[in-house]
Design an enzyme around this catalytic site. Structure first.
Site, PDB file in Angstrom:
ATOM      1  N   GLY A   1       0.935  -1.090  -0.268  1.00 44.27           N
ATOM      2  CA  GLY A   1      -0.264   0.376   0.022  1.00 44.27           C
ATOM      3  C   GLY A   1       0.417   1.598  -0.599  1.00 44.27           C
ATOM      4  O   GLY A   1       1.036   1.659  -0.522  1.00 44.27           O
ATOM      5  N   SER A   2       0.505   2.148   0.626  1.00 41.09           N
ATOM      6  CA  SER A   2       1.243   3.271   0.675  1.00 41.09           C
ATOM      7  C   SER A   2       2.766   3.764   1.287  1.00 41.09           C
ATOM      8  O   SER A   2       3.091   4.833   0.696  1.00 41.09           O
ATOM      9  CB  SER A   2       0.653   4.878   1.578  1.00 41.09           C
ATOM     10  OG  SER A   2      -1.529   4.815   1.070  1.00 41.09           O
ATOM     11  N   THR A   3       2.708   2.867   1.651  1.00 44.67           N
ATOM     12  CA  THR A   3       4.542   2.311   2.513  1.00 44.67           C
ATOM     13  C   THR A   3       5.303   2.982   1.018  1.00 44.67           C
ATOM     14  O   THR A   3       6.206   2.677   1.390  1.00 44.67           O
ATOM     15  CB  THR A   3       4.923   1.909   3.511  1.00 44.67           C
ATOM     16  OG1 THR A   3       4.049   0.196   2.414  1.00 44.67           O
ATOM     17  CG2 THR A   3       3.475   1.663   4.304  1.00 44.67           C
ATOM     18  N   LEU A   4       4.799   2.341  -0.452  1.00 41.68           N
ATOM     19  CA  LEU A   4       5.199   1.948  -0.903  1.00 41.68           C
ATOM     20  C   LEU A   4       5.590   3.543  -2.044  1.00 41.68           C
ATOM     21  O   LEU A   4       6.465   3.962  -2.994  1.00 41.68           O
ATOM     22  CB  LEU A   4       4.952   0.965  -2.224  1.00 41.68           C
ATOM     23  CG  LEU A   4       6.599   0.768  -3.365  1.00 41.68           C
ATOM     24  CD1 LEU A   4       6.890  -0.430  -2.278  1.00 41.68           C
ATOM     25  CD2 LEU A   4       4.864  -0.467  -4.653  1.00 41.68           C
TER      26      LEU A   4
ATOM     27  N   GLU B   1      -5.943   7.558   5.169  1.00 39.68           N
ATOM     28  CA  GLU B   1      -5.673   7.207   3.813  1.00 39.68           C
ATOM     29  C   GLU B   1      -6.351   5.433   3.310  1.00 39.68           C
ATOM     30  O   GLU B   1      -6.359   4.839   4.809  1.00 39.68           O
ATOM     31  CB  GLU B   1      -4.268   6.756   3.255  1.00 39.68           C
ATOM     32  CG  GLU B   1      -3.203   5.847   4.584  1.00 39.68           C
ATOM     33  CD  GLU B   1      -2.181   5.160   4.289  1.00 39.68           C
ATOM     34  OE1 GLU B   1      -1.521   6.282   3.934  1.00 39.68           O
ATOM     35  OE2 GLU B   1      -1.214   5.070   5.645  1.00 39.68           O
TER      36      GLU B   1
END
Length: 577
Positions: free
Chosen positions: A295-298, A575
């Site tokens: 997810g958003s950690t990328l 998010e």
């Protein structure tokens, strides 16, 4: 005198018969002398073997398995001597009553005991392995000929479940079965020796005859793990999994300078000291063997690729209104619709639309190349058995919608270890460090992925994300600056994504001005009401990072800074992808 009165009444044998008897006796004596000479002087191997089979035995001398210690030489795995009950079926002398008593002491069935003793050609068989000392002593007191004790070693793990997924455990033969006990079997396992002894009819050793092979103990294994940090990480992870009624969780703490793994914990856990009934689902080290969509950690990697390509600057404005982006027949949404955002704000607010626009501006090969160089799609090579490589499809197969979703962490799968390692790029001025579970005596050269300028710019963006107005103010630490990124990803279900099942994650570093540690947290399926990475995983980072920095004596980089306590009525910057 009558005739015949002087005759001797004793009958006499013929002289030839006496001579014959003398010859026979002499021949018999010569034959016996020759046979004795043949057996005892010229060819005595047979009698020697027969004699030795009655009293001489070759016994194995166990070698102690090497100790496993943490980076500060605290013991994590120790081998302790124990007694096992063995028997020589050929020498057993016991009536049925004695055998029933023995079976009762050993806590096995009478039939099982008889089966083990049935083959009288065998000279050694275990009756029961690794008994408590008092139980073994009661067996000896029975005094059954042919039953004796055999010294062995049993592995003991002082930290129990806290270190279980790192250390693993050994089997009854003291051979590694899981984790590092298995991976470093050749290093830890010793080489047993042997000696020839004389035993009495009760199986007791009465004399040492000779040493045949000297035992060699296993080597000590010194890990990069810090037992204090490991305990802290396990405690905080356990509290979070319990509080959020999660299915599972994982955490890994890296030294940002050396790539050494300082802690690695998983839940559910197990106690390696109690190996009677082990659930395979509990023994799995999820940090290195389980995959999830990050997810958003990328998103920071997409921003880094865009900066490296020269297409964007941190202050470049991207229009994200009206909070959605349609590509073909698919539409990407923002959890919090925004307007015009700079690249830094896209990361701070975790905008899917803004990240997708950056990803689509790049070539598929350019985005894939950065992901690949960041370590995705290949095993992290930490030395742990069963590491997975994750899934990063070839860029030639990407469709536009796939390139857009991959830019914010969908359509790619990683392990938590891969994710933590990839963030060394932003902590170490663009260099990806190799990770290890062994204590390093000297630094190891990393691989440059992006320029130092790009890495610093992205780290500044991550610092904004951990401040009020970002998605992770709960990650802050009193006295230190923090940089990090949250992730809240729907889980795969069938051919699509589950509506209400999430993986909440956070990857951060501290102090942000000069990162010393990187911590990645993953909470699988939180179900107590909160499921966002900023609410579920970021607070775990805060607690573990604060304690870790104290243990490592890292001086505060913001001495006057206190943790920001947000009022309960302030909405969380959400998010969801």
């Amino acid at each position: 005198m009558k005739p015949g009165a002087n005759r001797d009444p004793t009958p006499r044998l013929p002289a030839w018969r006496a001579n014959l008897m003398l010859v026979v006796l002499a021949a018999w004596f010569i034959a016996l002398t020759g046979r004795a000479l043949w057996l005892q002087a010229l060819n005595n191997d047979f009698l020697q073997r027969k004699g030795e089979s009655r009293y001489s035995r070759v016994v194995e001398i166990g070698a102690s398995r090497g100790m496993i210690v943490d980076r500060n030489n605290e013991p994590l795995a120790i081998s302790t001597p124990v007694e096992s009950v063995a028997a020589s079926p050929a020498d057993i002398e016991a009536d049925p009553a004695d055998l029933r008593k023995l079976a009762k002491l050993l806590e096995i069935g009478n039939d099982e005991l008889r089966n083990k003793l049935s083959d009288t050609q065998r000279e050694f068989v275990y009756l029961k392995r690794q008994l408590p000392p008092e139980q073994a002593e009661r067996v000896v007191q029975l005094g059954i000929p042919g039953v004796f004790l055999q010294r062995e070693h049993r592995r003991y793990y002082p930290a129990g479940e806290v270190m279980s997924h790192i250390i693993g455990f050994t089997g009854v033969d003291d051979k590694g079965q899981e984790a590092l006990e298995l991976a470093f079997e050749d290093t830890l396992a010793g080489r047993p020796g042997s000696r020839r002894v004389i035993k009495d009819r009760l199986g007791r050793i009465v004399e040492d005859v000779e040493s045949i092979r000297v035992p060699q103990n296993g080597q000590q294994l010194r890990l990069s793990i810090d037992a204090r940090i490991q305990y802290l990480a396990f405690r905080e992870l356990k509290a979070a999994v319990s509080a959020h009624r999660a299915k599972a969780g994982g955490i890994v703490v890296l030294d940002a300078d050396s790539g050494e793994i300082l802690a690695m914990a998983n839940l559910p856990a197990y106690n390696p000291n109690n190996r009677g009934k082990l659930d395979a689902r509990r023994t799995r080290n999820r940090v290195v063997t389980d995959l999830f969509e990050p997810g958003s950690t990328l998103k920071p990697f997409t921003a880094a690729a865009a900066l490296e390509a020269g297409l964007y600057q941190p202050g470049t404005v991207i229009q994200t209104a009206p909070g959605q982006l349609t590509i073909g027949n698919r539409t990407i949404h923002d959890a919090h619709p925004q307007g015009a955002l700079t690249v830094a704000q896209v990361i701070q607010k975790s905008s899917n639309v803004g990240t997708a626009k950056m990803g689509l501006a790049l070539s598929s090969e350019g985005l894939w190349s950065l992901f690949s160089r960041a370590g995705f799609g290949v095993p992290p090579r930490s030395g742990f058995p069963g590491e997975v490589s994750g899934r990063l499809r070839a860029h030639a197969t990407w469709k536009p919608i796939e390139q857009a979703t991959m830019s914010y962490g969908y359509g790619i799968s990683v392990s938590l270890m891969q994710l933590a390692r990839s963030y060394t790029i932003f902590a170490s001025d663009g260099v990806l460090h190799p990770v290890t579970l062994l204590k390093r005596e000297s630094p190891v050269q990393g691989t440059r992925v992006v320029s130092a300028q790009t890495a610093l710019a992205v780290r500044k963006m991550l610092e904004l994300a951990a401040q009020p107005g970002g998605t992770a103010p709960g990650a802050q630490i009193s006295g230190y600056t923090v940089a990090g990124k949250t992730g809240t990803a729907h889980k795969l279900e069938g051919k699509g994504y589950a509506a209400n099942r999430y993986v909440a994650s956070f990857v951060g570093m501290a102090p942000a001005s000069r990162p010393r540690v990187i911590i990645a947290v993953m909470i699988d399926e939180p179900s107590a009401g909160q499921h966002y990475g900023g609410a579920v995983a970021a607070p775990v980072f805060s607690q573990v990072a604060a304690g870790t920095l104290r243990f490592l004596a890292v001086p505060p980089d913001a001495p006057g800074k206190t943790t920001v306590l947000l009022p309960e009525d302030v909405p969380l910057v959400r998010e969801e992808v």
